[in-house]
Enzyme design. Structure first.
Site, PDB file in Angstrom:
ATOM      1  N   HIS A 270       0.844  -1.193   0.000  1.00  0.00           N
ATOM      2  CA  HIS A 270       0.000   0.000   0.000  1.00  0.00           C
ATOM      3  C   HIS A 270       0.877   1.239   0.000  1.00  0.00           C
ATOM      4  O   HIS A 270       1.926   1.251   0.637  1.00  0.00           O
ATOM      5  CB  HIS A 270      -0.917   0.007   1.236  1.00  0.00           C
ATOM      6  CG  HIS A 270      -2.077   0.926   1.092  1.00  0.00           C
ATOM      7  ND1 HIS A 270      -1.989   2.262   1.359  1.00  0.00           N
ATOM      8  CD2 HIS A 270      -3.338   0.700   0.655  1.00  0.00           C
ATOM      9  CE1 HIS A 270      -3.162   2.830   1.114  1.00  0.00           C
ATOM     10  NE2 HIS A 270      -3.993   1.900   0.674  1.00  0.00           N
TER      11      HIS A 270
ATOM     12  N   ASP B  98      -8.032  -5.122  -0.152  1.00  0.00           N
ATOM     13  CA  ASP B  98      -8.535  -5.942  -1.256  1.00  0.00           C
ATOM     14  C   ASP B  98      -8.256  -7.423  -1.082  1.00  0.00           C
ATOM     15  O   ASP B  98      -8.883  -8.259  -1.736  1.00  0.00           O
ATOM     16  CB  ASP B  98      -7.928  -5.457  -2.583  1.00  0.00           C
ATOM     17  CG  ASP B  98      -8.386  -4.060  -2.904  1.00  0.00           C
ATOM     18  OD1 ASP B  98      -9.594  -3.821  -2.819  1.00  0.00           O
ATOM     19  OD2 ASP B  98      -7.542  -3.202  -3.205  1.00  0.00           O
TER      20      ASP B  98
HETATM   21  C1  LIG Z   1      -0.349  -0.769  -3.900  1.00  0.00           C
HETATM   22  C2  LIG Z   1       0.921  -0.542  -4.723  1.00  0.00           C
HETATM   23  C3  LIG Z   1       0.526  -0.077  -6.105  1.00  0.00           C
HETATM   24  C4  LIG Z   1       1.745   0.553  -4.014  1.00  0.00           C
HETATM   25  O1  LIG Z   1       2.658   1.059  -4.911  1.00  0.00           O
HETATM   26  P1  LIG Z   1       3.822   2.068  -4.482  1.00  0.00           P
HETATM   27  O2  LIG Z   1       3.461   2.839  -3.271  1.00  0.00           O
HETATM   28  O3  LIG Z   1       4.202   2.828  -5.706  1.00  0.00           O
HETATM   29  O4  LIG Z   1       4.973   1.108  -4.011  1.00  0.00           O
HETATM   30  P2  LIG Z   1       6.008   0.325  -4.933  1.00  0.00           P
HETATM   31  O5  LIG Z   1       5.290  -0.360  -6.040  1.00  0.00           O
HETATM   32  O6  LIG Z   1       7.122   1.264  -5.287  1.00  0.00           O
HETATM   33  O7  LIG Z   1       6.507  -0.777  -3.899  1.00  0.00           O
HETATM   34  C5  LIG Z   1       7.606  -0.585  -2.991  1.00  0.00           C
HETATM   35  C6  LIG Z   1       8.459  -1.834  -3.045  1.00  0.00           C
HETATM   36  O8  LIG Z   1       7.689  -2.979  -2.618  1.00  0.00           O
HETATM   37  C7  LIG Z   1       7.555  -3.926  -3.687  1.00  0.00           C
HETATM   38  N1  LIG Z   1       6.166  -4.371  -3.713  1.00  0.00           N
HETATM   39  C8  LIG Z   1       5.058  -3.590  -3.577  1.00  0.00           C
HETATM   40  N2  LIG Z   1       3.949  -4.329  -3.604  1.00  0.00           N
HETATM   41  C9  LIG Z   1       4.338  -5.607  -3.769  1.00  0.00           C
HETATM   42  C10 LIG Z   1       3.647  -6.817  -3.868  1.00  0.00           C
HETATM   43  N3  LIG Z   1       2.315  -6.845  -3.829  1.00  0.00           N
HETATM   44  N4  LIG Z   1       4.346  -7.966  -4.029  1.00  0.00           N
HETATM   45  C11 LIG Z   1       5.696  -7.932  -4.082  1.00  0.00           C
HETATM   46  N5  LIG Z   1       6.414  -6.787  -3.989  1.00  0.00           N
HETATM   47  C12 LIG Z   1       5.742  -5.647  -3.832  1.00  0.00           C
HETATM   48  C13 LIG Z   1       7.914  -3.161  -4.954  1.00  0.00           C
HETATM   49  O9  LIG Z   1       8.400  -4.038  -5.952  1.00  0.00           O
HETATM   50  C14 LIG Z   1       8.935  -2.188  -4.459  1.00  0.00           C
HETATM   51  O10 LIG Z   1      10.155  -2.876  -4.305  1.00  0.00           O
HETATM   52  P3  LIG Z   1      11.591  -2.111  -4.582  1.00  0.00           P
HETATM   53  O11 LIG Z   1      11.672  -1.080  -3.499  1.00  0.00           O
HETATM   54  O12 LIG Z   1      12.599  -3.177  -4.491  1.00  0.00           O
HETATM   55  O13 LIG Z   1      11.468  -1.501  -5.948  1.00  0.00           O
HETATM   56  C15 LIG Z   1       1.772  -1.833  -4.792  1.00  0.00           C
HETATM   57  O14 LIG Z   1       2.060  -2.275  -3.478  1.00  0.00           O
HETATM   58  C16 LIG Z   1       1.041  -2.933  -5.572  1.00  0.00           C
HETATM   59  O15 LIG Z   1       1.106  -2.957  -6.803  1.00  0.00           O
HETATM   60  N6  LIG Z   1       0.368  -3.875  -4.851  1.00  0.00           N
HETATM   61  C17 LIG Z   1      -0.410  -4.913  -5.509  1.00  0.00           C
HETATM   62  C18 LIG Z   1      -1.717  -4.353  -6.051  1.00  0.00           C
HETATM   63  C19 LIG Z   1      -2.676  -3.959  -4.943  1.00  0.00           C
HETATM   64  O16 LIG Z   1      -2.908  -4.697  -3.997  1.00  0.00           O
HETATM   65  N7  LIG Z   1      -3.267  -2.759  -5.063  1.00  0.00           N
HETATM   66  C20 LIG Z   1      -4.317  -2.300  -4.142  1.00  0.00           C
HETATM   67  C21 LIG Z   1      -3.845  -1.210  -3.258  1.00  0.00           C
HETATM   68  S1  LIG Z   1      -5.030  -0.834  -2.021  1.00  0.00           S
END
Ligand SMILES: CC(C)(COP(=O)(O)OP(=O)(O)OC[C@H]1O[C@@H](n2cnc3c(N)ncnc32)[C@H](O)[C@@H]1OP(=O)(O)O)[C@@H](O)C(=O)NCCC(=O)NCCS
Length: 379
Positions: A260, A316
């Site tokens: 998140h 979710d």
């Molecule tokens: C929610 C989300 C978009 C947040 O994105 P964000 O704040 O931009 O964070 P990031 O995507 O940069 O994630 C930070 C780190 O954690 C990792 N990470 C984040 N979510 C992850 C997941 N679900 N599984 C594995 N790794 C994950 C990223 O690869 C990143 O790693 P790095 O620092 O080595 O590059 C992201 O966690 C995600 O795509 N989750 C899955 C989809 C989801 O559940 N969305 C609903 C949100 S309520």
């Protein structure tokens, strides 16, 4: 480099009295009330009244509000006709976006942006979105939509229209708690979208249609559908370890429903939904999906990569199990998210109207300038 972080991470854009997301400690409040209290005690209608009026309703106010919602649930027959003409494999969120946009064309107050008219239109949207969602779930299977009843609250009416039968108490409670928990969440992407549209003096239907588009993506509301499909792809609690090793650790697959932008502690909504998912799985004798989800979460929580990055199950993750257990198909799930979040979108749209200024940030241009013009025939 822009002043704001990429993705506006950590940037505060406005004041709000609607909800406080305490991401460091894993707390969520609507107008000061804890999400735990609301999930245990409030109906979705009561929660919506709170968000729109910044206070809880009296019994008389709640009855009047709930009655008005019931009275507004019917949708124009012409919209149902258009929905019947859409391809049956159209994504439910795309259909909902189209149907909400059409509603604006049937509302004589669509472009009246007075505070009173905005409250009335917000209530119409709140009341009609469950009807549109249930209608599409049936239309796409070749079934006739079921008209709403005047004696059922929003959660019960939705389940009635979806299944054309009396909803059970378990179904009503599961849908109600889901709707309460998803109703608002600070300046998430779709809420921000709705406020940007509103800031142009745009109408509420345009703002909500845009918000639905924003919610549809799997990085936002679409994650519940993606999470359920992932659990189904795994298929069996005995196959979770292999999935985690091969897909997550081996191929870098992002676990849907984990992580998140704001929560760096467990998402409090996820914890409440976890309890409901477990209870529903046990009471319906259909525990396999819950067990898949629980095992995958346990593996992630014990893994250094997830621990270091503070990645926890978000709202979710277990909500997909709750919804699936009461018969919501995976690709319909984000529509239920929208049915709930309309409460928050409308609250923010009305708040934006109360003290509006055009939201118009600047971009940091990184391209070239004064590039010599080359005539078409010389390129
Ligand atoms: C929610 C989300 C978009 C947040 O994105 P964000 O704040 O931009 O964070 P990031 O995507 O940069 O994630 C930070 C780190 O954690 C990792 N990470 C984040 N979510 C992850 C997941 N679900 N599984 C594995 N790794 C994950 C990223 O690869 C990143 O790693 P790095 O620092 O080595 O590059 C992201 O966690 C995600 O795509 N989750 C899955 C989809 C989801 O559940 N969305 C609903 C949100 S309520």
């Amino acid at each position: 480099m822009s002043d704001a972080g990429k993705g506006l991470a950590g940037v505060v854009v406005a004041d709000t009295t609607k909800s406080k997301v305490d991401g460091e400690n894993g707390h969520l409040y609507y107008v000061g009330y804890t999400i735990e209290d609301l999930a245990a005690n409030a109906t979705f209608e009561e929660t919506t009244f709170l968000l729109w009026n910044n206070r809880l309703p009296s019994q008389a106010e709640l009855s009047e509000f709930s009655d008005t919602v019931k009275a507004e649930m019917e949708v124009p027959a012409a919209i149902i006709d258009v929905m019947k003409s859409l391809p049956s494999n159209a994504h439910p969120m795309g259909v909902l976006r189209t149907a909400v946009s059409m509603l604006g064309n049937y509302d004589p107050e669509a472009d009246d942006n007075s505070m009173d008219a905005n409250h009335r239109k917000a209530l119409r949207l709140l009341a009609k979105m469950p009807t549109l969602t249930a209608a599409w779930a049936r239309i796409r299977k070749g079934q006739e939509p079921v008209a709403p009843r005047k004696d059922l609250g929003l959660a019960a009416n939705f389940m009635y229209m979806l299944n054309d039968r009396e909803p059970t108490e378990t179904e009503i409670q599961a849908i109600n708690v889901y709707l309460v928990l998803l109703a608002d969440h600070g300046f998430n992407a779709s809420t921000f979208t709705s406020r940007v549209v509103t800031s142009t003096d745009g109408d509420i239907y345009s703002a909500v249609a845009a918000a639905i588009g924003s919610l549809k993506g799997p990085k936002h509301g679409g994650a519940n559908e993606a999470a359920m499909k992932m659990f189904m792809e795994i298929g069996d609690p005995a196959k979770v370890d292999e999935f985690f090793t091969k897909r997550v650790k081996g191929e870098g697959y992002k676990i849907m429903g984990i992580g998140h932008r704001v929560y760096k502690a467990p998402d409090p909504r996820g914890g409440i939904l976890h309890v409901h998912a477990k209870a529903l799985a046990e009471s319906t004798g259909n525990a396999a999906w819950y067990e898949v989800a629980k095992r995958l979460e346990d593996l992630a929580r014990a893994d250094e990569y997830f621990i270091e990055r503070k990645l926890y199950a978000n709202v979710d993750y277990y909500s997909s199990i709750v919804l699936y257990t009461v018969g919501i198909e995976p690709d319909m799930m984000t529509c239920l998210f929208a049915m709930s979040r309309i409460a928050g979108w409308a609250a923010h749209i009305i708040e934006q109207w109360g003290d509006n200024r055009l939201i118009r940030p600047k971009a940091n241009y990184t391209g070239e300038i004064n590039v010599p013009w080359v005539p078409l025939e010389e390129r």
